[in-house]
Design an enzyme around this catalytic site. Structure first.
Site: not given
Ligand code: ASP
Length: 343
Positions: A16, A280
């Site tokens: 992201t 866990q």
């Molecule tokens: N789905 C994304 C990833 O892990 C979420 C993020 O970037 O935080 O690539």
């Protein structure tokens, strides 16, 4: 122009953080990292030179693989002499796995490798990406007497720097997405950057850097639950394709004392399978023998993961099996902390 105090290589793998919103269409698209300084002019105020390199095709970190871990490690290995520190931009979903894996791949580090990412894209108005990125670069640039202060693989997120192989992603919504429940954070960002020197890994600058690049992926993770059947346990433990299993057990390492459960574990161990006992619970660790429900595991030769995270355990396992550590010594080596991953 005066020479900057440090040089940093910024490696963009995806996630992201590297997205910007096209405000006309509302869609997120990958950001051109060559234009990083134009987009985030604040970076030019830092006392460091920044070079960027990007995966040809940036990925969502759900698509991360051990082959790509090697790709990241090779980028760092190739430019290790040229830079003072490395910042890896990575999706948060599997960041704890990748950064744990890299911690095992690099032995005798004398420079920082800091992973970061964000919950909101860098081009979003309310983004957490800028702070995460800027502070990660600052931490990677930190020097004392001309030498890097941080000399291990770390993860920086929401004002805290953690030892990477101690972290777990705990929240898919909050900016504070990670926790390190069994080890204190290494640094905190507030009005000042506060480094907890006493918690950093000690460094030995005379030893040569070693990079391990082999992983054996014939492993599995199995979380025990009330109602688990012999079929499920056997499918994991007595399976020709699986050489080692990280068993997520209850509390301080406990499992049912049922006869079939015991027999399945015993059979797997007789057949040279490696079984690692991790808890866990989010915090605390395994103390085999503390309860009757774990003392039989100890007798059978199950390996204690102590207070290691599941993420670090599976990476350590793939790393040790990949480097042909014999099953005889694997128990001793696994139960020893290699990069500060267990207490
Ligand atoms: N789905 C994304 C990833 O892990 C979420 C993020 O970037 O935080 O690539």
């Amino acid at each position: 122009m005066s020479k900057k105090a440090a040089s940093i290589l910024l490696i963009y793998t995806g996630g992201t953080i590297g997205m910007i919103k096209d405000y006309k269409t509302g869609a997120l698209r990958a950001f051109n990292f060559d234009k990083l300084l134009e987009r985030i002019p604040e970076l030019s105020h830092l006392d460091c030179e920044i070079q960027t390199i990007s995966f040809e095709e940036p990925i969502d970190s759900s698509n991360m693989t051990p082959d790509l871990w090697v790709q990241i490690a090779e980028i760092i290995e190739k430019s290790y002499q040229e830079f003072d520190g490395f910042v890896v931009l990575h999706g948060s979903d599997t960041m704890s796995y990748t950064s744990s894996a890299l911690s095992f791949m690099f032995e005798n580090l004398t420079k920082p490798i800091i992973f970061t990412g964000s919950q909101l894209p860098i081009g979003d108005l309310r983004t957490d990406a800028k702070e995460n990125l800027i502070t990660s670069i600052q931490l990677a640039s930190l020097k004392a007497n001309g030498k890097s202060v941080i000399t291990e693989v770390c993860l920086y997120f929401e004002y805290k720097l953690y030892r990477a192989n101690r972290t777990t992603k705990i929240n898919a919504e909050h900016f504070q997405a990670f926790a390190s429940l069994n080890y204190p954070c290494l640094a905190e960002s507030g009005v000042h950057l506060k480094i907890h020197y006493e918690d950093l890994l000690p460094v030995n600058r005379r030893k040569k850097l070693k990079v391990y690049k082999s992983f054996n992926t014939n492993v599995a993770i199995l979380k025990i639950f009330p109602g688990i059947t012999p079929q499920v346990l056997n499918a994991f433990l007595n399976n020709d394709e699986i050489e080692a299993v990280v068993l997520e057990t209850y509390g301080a390492g406990n499992v049912p004392t049922l006869k079939w459960f015991n027999a399945c574990i015993e059979n797997a161990i007789v057949n040279q399978k490696v079984i690692i006992n991790v808890t866990q619970c989010s915090g605390g660790g395994v103390i085999m023998g503390a309860y009757e429900t774990s003392s039989h595991l100890q007798k059978l030769g199950v390996i204690s993961g102590g207070d290691i995270t599941t993420e670090a355990a599976v990476c350590k396992l793939m790393h040790l099996l990949g480097n042909n550590i014999s099953k005889k010594v694997l128990k001793t080596i696994f139960e020893t902390s290699l990069r500060g991953e267990m207490s």
